[in-house]
Design an enzyme around this catalytic site. Structure first.
Site, PDB file in Angstrom:
ATOM      1  N   LEU A 374       2.746   4.593  45.756  1.00 25.79           N
ATOM      2  CA  LEU A 374       2.818   5.197  44.426  1.00 25.79           C
ATOM      3  C   LEU A 374       4.177   5.843  44.205  1.00 25.79           C
ATOM      4  O   LEU A 374       4.752   5.752  43.119  1.00 25.79           O
ATOM      5  CB  LEU A 374       1.711   6.242  44.265  1.00 25.79           C
ATOM      6  CG  LEU A 374       0.326   5.754  43.850  1.00 25.79           C
ATOM      7  CD1 LEU A 374      -0.694   6.871  44.014  1.00 25.79           C
ATOM      8  CD2 LEU A 374       0.330   5.257  42.418  1.00 25.79           C
ATOM      9  N   VAL A 500       0.043   6.133  32.172  1.00 22.59           N
ATOM     10  CA  VAL A 500      -0.249   5.421  33.414  1.00 22.59           C
ATOM     11  C   VAL A 500       0.426   6.067  34.614  1.00 22.59           C
ATOM     12  O   VAL A 500       1.339   6.879  34.481  1.00 22.59           O
ATOM     13  CB  VAL A 500       0.180   3.940  33.311  1.00 22.59           C
ATOM     14  CG1 VAL A 500      -0.579   3.253  32.201  1.00 22.59           C
ATOM     15  CG2 VAL A 500       1.689   3.822  33.062  1.00 22.59           C
ATOM     16  N   GLU A 501      -0.024   5.697  35.816  1.00 16.63           N
ATOM     17  CA  GLU A 501       0.509   6.206  37.095  1.00 16.63           C
ATOM     18  C   GLU A 501       0.447   7.735  37.149  1.00 16.63           C
ATOM     19  O   GLU A 501       1.344   8.384  37.667  1.00 16.63           O
ATOM     20  CB  GLU A 501       1.961   5.732  37.298  1.00 16.63           C
ATOM     21  CG  GLU A 501       2.116   4.240  37.485  1.00 16.63           C
ATOM     22  CD  GLU A 501       1.866   3.800  38.911  1.00 16.63           C
ATOM     23  OE1 GLU A 501       1.275   4.583  39.670  1.00 16.63           O
ATOM     24  OE2 GLU A 501       2.254   2.679  39.254  1.00 16.63           O
ATOM     25  N   GLY A 502      -0.610   8.319  36.607  1.00 13.58           N
ATOM     26  CA  GLY A 502      -0.747   9.776  36.575  1.00 13.58           C
ATOM     27  C   GLY A 502      -0.341  10.315  35.224  1.00 13.58           C
ATOM     28  O   GLY A 502       0.805  10.149  34.797  1.00 13.58           O
TER      29      GLY A 502
END
Length: 823
Positions: A374, A500-502
């Site tokens: 990530l 997205v991605e947090g």
């Protein structure tokens, strides 16, 4: 000598020791020498004696280990153990993964700027540059974003084929497995260029090269898995997706309800030991077209088939699409940016243990694996996408603002528009520097957990702000969708990257400072490890050493904050030239402020700090802008400190200084323990706040750079797709700028003649005829004005359609779920 001499000596030596973080023994020796000198030179001896005795009462017990450790350090260690905040599994793993780069220097309060400047300048290899100039340029020429987003809601087959054939899905896969084996910088440059023409295509290319089976296999896969899957992924024979997010587990991924039970089952005709999976995932990019699914789930072994632990933990697996029980759902439709995205589900789906990524040995280690990947994914894909959008926005909007005229002036000459253009240019410059800096960190071998969060949050947030200003400047050109619109789809897609991605709100309020305060702090992690050491004696020794360093650290940052505050950061050594040296000094001050605030907040709030999200978010803003400003200065240094770029550099720096002081001010005014906030204000802002946002004159200089051909503008837009082909409206508008500027003197002469020379014609061609006939303009100048009229019309023209062209016929022609017709 007067009574003031020993007092002055005490203060000067204390300040010198604090500023330079000298050890207690060194301070004591210097002070003793100074007091002896004062005594011998006839200073007020009672004062000398009082200062000497009081200093000895403090220093001597602390300098003797036999006294210090049992009477001071051990009790403090016990207190520290009690106030040490409990860490969730998510937090613990996040702190155990990743590495610390230059962001750690910022947390020291005294950054080593030479270390930053000595990092190698990021550069592409000849092979990588050839790929950018060849296949990437060709791919961009093939992209018709209007056809993708409106007509097909997908990439056309020839685009899919080209991407697979040229191994765009294999940029991060090593060459030995058939991939391109590119650096993180090359990965960044490719995504940036594609994103400047289509966010749908950049997402399609980006996801397989960030968090997904390819990266996970490359880092953690068994040799058999690598040999089989990586060549297939590199060639596009397999299209990957990764299932992490579900309806009940978004940002808190460790609470995923998807599970797998260890059992025996049938696989390829044999009865083998494996896992029976039940899962429900959504928002999975490429899922509708994926042939290979990566899956995160919690693994259980209730019957003890592979060990004594029942709850094994989060585990990652590979599922071929045709695995029995796997259900690929219909597509989601993300804000008119129709990249392939949708749900995946499965119930009682059996796979053998050999399908676990890394094999059975990696069972339960999925969250560690994801955290590292990530961090790398956040460092590249989303920042690069924002960089491509911001750069193309700056170039094209600058050209549009020069070509488009109202009230006889280019709209970019109006001060209100200049403000927006300056924000566009300054933020594009910052985004570009920040996204390149995080890619460079990955290439240096870092796993930049904190910088990746900074880059993800701030690049995407600033990217949204840039496209918002772009839409304001171009007005009607931006809101009418169609093949001529270069900004509308970016405006619609901006919230996707935010989400997205947090989610960005949580990234700012929980992750950046929450992780950075522990991971990047020079002493806190060491103290935590010492407190948790099962060997009490070793823990006490380690805590003793760390505590001494931490005390020097805290005293130094308090003194440095006050010193820089009263001197306006105008005194002190710093790298750079006469122009950039003051910027480095300012950052020294703010780094000391951050370190002081972090220490006081952690000391007084302890475990409650992670629930003070507003405070954490504001301190995260300080850290973020310190890191961004460092990246901007590094970029300016690497490019040879070009004179023409100074307005962009200055805008970025002054904007960061203003944000930093605003964040510090808000944090101090709202500090949970009010008297402490007042005391800290005297150290941080002894003369009050001084930083201001970029002013009108600087805004004018930045806006002017965007609206005229020049080397700074070229550097700002380097790496985006500007080829003026049929499917690139932004590239065409950008190509008109030089022609428009060249024709402006003739245009001014012609417009003046319309008012003073009595030209009576009402239509443009007839007006030109009269102007030539009366000798106002020449025949050659007439051609310039005709060309200017053509490119202006092309620049400002928007699309129109027949009603049936805008109708989503396939949707309306089918029965809707839940209706009688569907039943």
């Amino acid at each position: 000598m007067s009574i003031a001499a020993p007092i002055l000596a005490f203060l000067l030596i204390g300040g010198f020791a604090a500023y330079h973080r000298l050890r207690l023994a060194t301070w004591a020796a210097l002070l003793a020498a100074a007091l002896v000198a004062c005594w011998l030179l006839g200073a007020h001896r009672p004062t000398v004696a009082v200062i000497g005795i009081l200093s000895a009462l403090v220093a001597v017990p602390l300098l003797i280990p036999a006294i210090r450790k049992p009477l001071v350090v051990a009790p403090l260690l016990n207190v520290f153990r009690r106030i040490l905040p409990p860490l969730s599994q998510t937090e613990r793993i996040a702190l155990e993964t990743g590495s610390v780069g230059f962001e750690g220097e910022l947390f020291t309060g005294d950054p080593d700027w030479q270390m930053l400047l000595d990092y190698p300048k990021p550069q592409l290899t000849a092979e990588e540059q050839a790929f950018l100039d060849g296949p990437t340029e060709e791919l961009c020429r093939m992209i018709d974003d209007w056809a993708i987003t409106h007509v097909h809601a997908d990439l056309p087959p020839e685009l899919w084929d080209f991407i697979k054939k040229n191994r765009f899905f294999g940029m991060i896969i090593p060459k030995q497995y058939g991939g391109l084996g590119f650096s993180a910088l090359a990965h960044h440059k490719v995504i940036q260029k594609i994103a400047s023409v289509s966010s749908v295509v950049s997402s399609t290319v980006g996801v397989p090269n960030s968090l997904g089976p390819g990266e996970l296999l490359n880092h953690y896969g068994t040799q058999e898995q690598k040999d089989y899957y990586l060549p297939r992924l590199a060639s596009g024979q397999e299209v990957p997706c990764f299932g992490l997010t579900g309806p009940f587990a978004g940002s808190d991924a460790t609470s995923i309800p998807d599970f797998g039970i260890v059992c025996k089952g049938e696989w390829n005709g044999a009865n083998v030991l494996g896992v029976k999976l039940t899962f429900d995932k959504r928002y999975i990019t490429l899922a509708p077209v994926a042939t290979l699914i990566g899956l995160a789930f919690r693994m259980y072994d209730p019957d003890g088939l592979i060990g004594d632990t029942q709850d094994i933990g989060i585990t990652l697996a590979l599922l071929p699409r045709d695995t029995d029980g796997v259900e690929i759902g219909r597509r989601h439709f993300p804000l008119n940016s129709p990249f392939q995205n949708g749900p995946i589900r499965g119930r009682d789906v059996f796979i053998p243990l050999s399908q676990l990524i890394g094999g059975a040995e990696m069972a339960g280690k999925g969250w560690n694996m994801l955290n590292e990947c990530l961090a790398v994914g956040r460092s590249i894909t989303l920042p690069s996408t924002a960089s491509g959008g911001a750069k193309i926005g700056a170039r094209v909007t600058g050209a549009y603002a020069r070509i488009r005229k109202q009230f006889g002036l280019s709209i970019g000459r109006f001060e209100g528009v200049e403000e927006a253009l300056a924000r566009i240019g300054g933020k594009a410059y910052t985004i570009s520097a920040l996204s390149q800096a995080t890619a460079a960190a990955v290439d240096r071998g870092d796993v930049p957990s904190v910088p990746s969060a900074i880059a993800k949050y701030h690049c995407t947030s600033m990217g949204r702000e840039v496209v918002s200003d772009v839409m304001d400047v171009i007005g009607g050109k931006g809101i009418i969708l169609g093949p001529r619109n270069f900004a509308g789809r970016n405006w619609q897609a901006a919230p996707i990257s935010i989400t997205v991605e947090g989610a960005n709100i949580m990234t700012r309020s929980l992750l950046i400072f929450g992780q950075g305060a522990i991971l990047c702090h020079p002493w806190v992690m060491k103290e935590m490890k010492a407190a948790q050491d099962p060997d009490r004696k070793a823990g006490l020794e380690a805590f003793d050493e760390s505590l001494a360093g931490h005390v020097r650290f805290g005293i130094s940052n308090a003194f440095r904050s006050f010193w820089f505050g009263i001197t306006g950061s105008k005194i002190g050594g710093a790298p750079g030239d006469d122009y950039t040296r003051p910027f480095f000094r300012k950052l020294d001050r703010y780094a000391a402020n951050l370190a002081l605030m972090a220490d006081v907040s952690m000391l007084l709030l302890g475990g409650k700090l992670k629930f003070k999200e507003s405070l954490s978010g504001r301190l995260g803003d300080v850290l973020s802008h310190l890191y961004m400003a460092s990246a901007v200065l590094k970029r300016h240094h690497d490019e040879g400190a070009p004179e023409a770029d100074k307005p962009l550099l200055a805008w970025s720096m002054y904007n960061s200084f203003h944000v930093i002081e605003t964040a510090l001010s808000d944090a101090l005014r709202n500090f949970p323990i009010r008297p402490v906030g007042w005391a800290l204000w005297l150290l941080v802002f002894p003369l009050g706040r001084r930083a201001e946002a970029p002013g009108d004159r600087l805004n004018h200089r930045v806006a002017s750079l965007l609206m005229a051909p020049n080397e700074a503008r070229d550097r700002l837009g380097a790496g985006v797709f500007l080829t003026p082909c049929a499917n690139n409206p932004g590239g065409r508008i950008d190509s008109y700028l030089a022609k428009a500027v060249h024709a402006e003197p003739v245009e001014r002469k012609f417009l003046k003649a319309l008012k003073t020379k009595g030209i009576e014609a009402l239509e443009f061609p007839a007006q030109l005829d009269e102007a030539v006939a009366e000798g106002v303009i020449t025949a050659e100048e007439r051609k310039l004005l005709e060309e200017l009229r053509e490119i202006t019309l092309e620049t400002i023209t928007v699309d129109d359609f027949d009603s049936h062209e805008l109708r989503a016929a396939s949707y309306y022609d089918q029965p809707k779920p839940g209706t009688r017709e569907a039943a």
